[in-house]
Design a protein around this motif. Structure first.
Motif, PDB file in Angstrom:
ATOM      1  N   GLU A   2      -1.199 -26.502  46.404  1.00 23.47           N
ATOM      2  CA  GLU A   2      -0.381 -26.489  47.618  1.00 23.47           C
ATOM      3  C   GLU A   2      -1.248 -26.759  48.840  1.00 23.47           C
ATOM      4  OE1 GLU A   2       3.222 -23.470  47.083  1.00 23.47           O
ATOM      5  OE2 GLU A   2       1.300 -22.450  46.835  1.00 23.47           O
ATOM      6  N   ASP A   3      -0.698 -27.561  49.740  1.00 21.94           N
ATOM      7  CA  ASP A   3      -1.386 -27.850  50.995  1.00 21.94           C
ATOM      8  C   ASP A   3      -0.403 -28.522  51.936  1.00 21.94           C
ATOM      9  OD1 ASP A   3      -3.251 -29.781  52.825  1.00 21.94           O
ATOM     10  OD2 ASP A   3      -4.403 -28.040  52.137  1.00 21.94           O
ATOM     11  N   ASP A   4      -0.635 -28.349  53.232  1.00 23.90           N
ATOM     12  CA  ASP A   4       0.258 -28.961  54.225  1.00 23.90           C
ATOM     13  C   ASP A   4       0.290 -30.473  54.100  1.00 23.90           C
ATOM     14  OD1 ASP A   4       0.822 -26.460  55.166  1.00 23.90           O
ATOM     15  OD2 ASP A   4      -0.438 -26.602  56.968  1.00 23.90           O
ATOM     16  N   LYS A  29      -9.710 -31.564  52.060  1.00 26.16           N
ATOM     17  CA  LYS A  29      -9.312 -31.086  53.388  1.00 26.16           C
ATOM     18  C   LYS A  29      -9.627 -32.108  54.482  1.00 26.16           C
ATOM     19  CE  LYS A  29      -7.875 -26.951  52.183  1.00 26.16           C
ATOM     20  NZ  LYS A  29      -6.463 -26.526  52.366  1.00 26.16           N
ATOM     21  N   ASP A  77      -7.353 -24.976  44.256  1.00 23.72           N
ATOM     22  CA  ASP A  77      -7.655 -25.323  45.644  1.00 23.72           C
ATOM     23  C   ASP A  77      -7.407 -26.809  45.883  1.00 23.72           C
ATOM     24  OD1 ASP A  77      -8.410 -22.740  46.258  1.00 23.72           O
ATOM     25  OD2 ASP A  77     -10.498 -23.089  45.651  1.00 23.72           O
ATOM     26  N   PHE A  78      -6.978 -27.131  47.092  1.00 25.31           N
ATOM     27  CA  PHE A  78      -6.832 -28.519  47.504  1.00 25.31           C
ATOM     28  C   PHE A  78      -8.209 -29.017  47.941  1.00 25.31           C
ATOM     29  CE2 PHE A  78      -5.890 -31.677  50.877  1.00 25.31           C
ATOM     30  CZ  PHE A  78      -5.200 -32.593  50.107  1.00 25.31           C
ATOM     31  N   LYS A 129       3.794 -28.723  49.287  1.00 26.47           N
ATOM     32  CA  LYS A 129       3.642 -27.668  50.290  1.00 26.47           C
ATOM     33  C   LYS A 129       4.667 -26.578  49.993  1.00 26.47           C
ATOM     34  CE  LYS A 129       4.173 -26.669  55.223  1.00 26.47           C
ATOM     35  NZ  LYS A 129       4.543 -27.204  56.563  1.00 26.47           N
TER      36      LYS A 129
END
Length: 324
Positions: free
Chosen positions: A64-66, A181, A177-178, A44
């Protein structure tokens, strides 16, 4: 694509040394295989970390992703497996750390690619990749090949290579892209607790002065401690010193202690058993002091001093102190 994939390990906003060590080795492999180096960075808001490695690699794959704020083995397994299946790298390097030990086997199963764990070296012979592993507590080195596979996964023991930068590459950062989701996580991160590492972390030291059985008694440890202070080094030790409870476990170098890669390693009164030598494979220069000219430590030393440590250490300490 046959590139060399390196998983970048980071924690609390900092890239771990094992990542720089693997990138160092990847540079050598890149030259031998004529293959580009691709770093894989999950997390992140970790784009700033990519800036620290762009001169070491040809490409950074940034996701990147939370949900990637902390390391999650299930998500990382899915992400890394997808990248490996898409890119078909020649070699994938993963640290043999708390991250890698939980991640690498799952990736190997997911991708059906052979895995060699806890390796201390990776070699290329006529275009074929092989690895060096230790067995029987470091007494025997084994060479493992992958004759029937075009790709392999290798987990690297920390401290096996120096973290120095090699080359000056022009890197492209590719943001991806992640893809998960809506992934339902069966594990949840609760809290990060730093383990007690003791007063110092010998794996981070540039100059280690290590004491062994030759010190004879606990009361004599201060002689080496004073030398370390005078020379600006960090004191460490071999297993017999810990077994005798003269120094704490976190200062022990070797297969049952810690693997280290200082710029200078100075073993004093250490014979050089397999287990100890295995822990200093990544050291820059080794300066050994032992009164036995046949001590095994001299086989791996760059400089050897045959002397009684109780006579040599005070002289060296006084000489250095007098020149300050």
């Amino acid at each position: 694509m046959s590139d060399i994939l390196v998983l970048i390990e980071h924690r609390l906003g900092e890239i771990r040394d094992i990542s720089f060590e693997m990138l160092n080795k990847a540079h050598d492999l890149s030259e031998q295989l004529n293959a580009p180096i691709t770093a894989v960075l999950f997390g992140k808001e970790v784009a700033s970390l990519a800036d620290q490695i762009t001169d070491r690699v040809d490409r950074v794959l940034l996701i990147e992703d939370d949900k990637l704020e902390v390391f999650h083995s299930n998500l990382s397994k899915e992400l890394l497996s997808t990248l490996i299946n898409d890119r078909k790298p020649k070699i994938t390097l993963i640290g043999n750390t708390s991250w890698g030990m939980g991640l690498a086997p799952g990736v190997a199963v997911k991708t059906d690619i052979p895995l060699a764990t806890d390796c201390v070296d990776v070699q290329v012979d006529d275009g074929s990749v092989s690895v060096i592993r230790q067995i029987y507590s470091g007494k025997v080195f084994t060479k493992v090949a992958f004759p029937n596979s075009d790709s392999c996964l290798v987990s690297i023991r920390p401290g096996s290579f120096p973290p120095d930068k090699k080359g000056d590459r022009k890197c492209e950062v590719e943001k991806m892209d992640f893809p998960f989701k809506d992934e339902e996580l069966k594990r949840e991160f609760v809290e990060y607790i730093e383990t007690a590492a003791g007063d110092v972390d010998i794996t981070q030291a540039d100059f280690l002065i290590s004491v062994g059985r030759g010190i004879k008694e606990a009361e004599n440890i201060d002689l080496i401690r004073e030398l370390a202070d005078t020379l600006g080094g960090v004191m460490s030790c071999s297993r017999p010193v810990v077994d005798n409870e003269w120094l704490p476990k976190y200062l022990q170098v070797g297969t049952s202690g810690k693997s280290v890669a200082p710029k200078v390693y100075m073993p004093i009164g250490i014979s050089g058993a397999f287990q100890h030598v295995a822990g200093i494979a990544g050291a820059g220069s080794v300066i050994a002091v032992n009164k036995d000219p046949k001590a095994p430590i001299f086989r791996v030393a760059d400089y050897g001093i045959v002397a009684d440590l109780f006579k040599f250490v005070p002289i060296l300490k006084d000489k250095v102190a007098g020149n300050k």
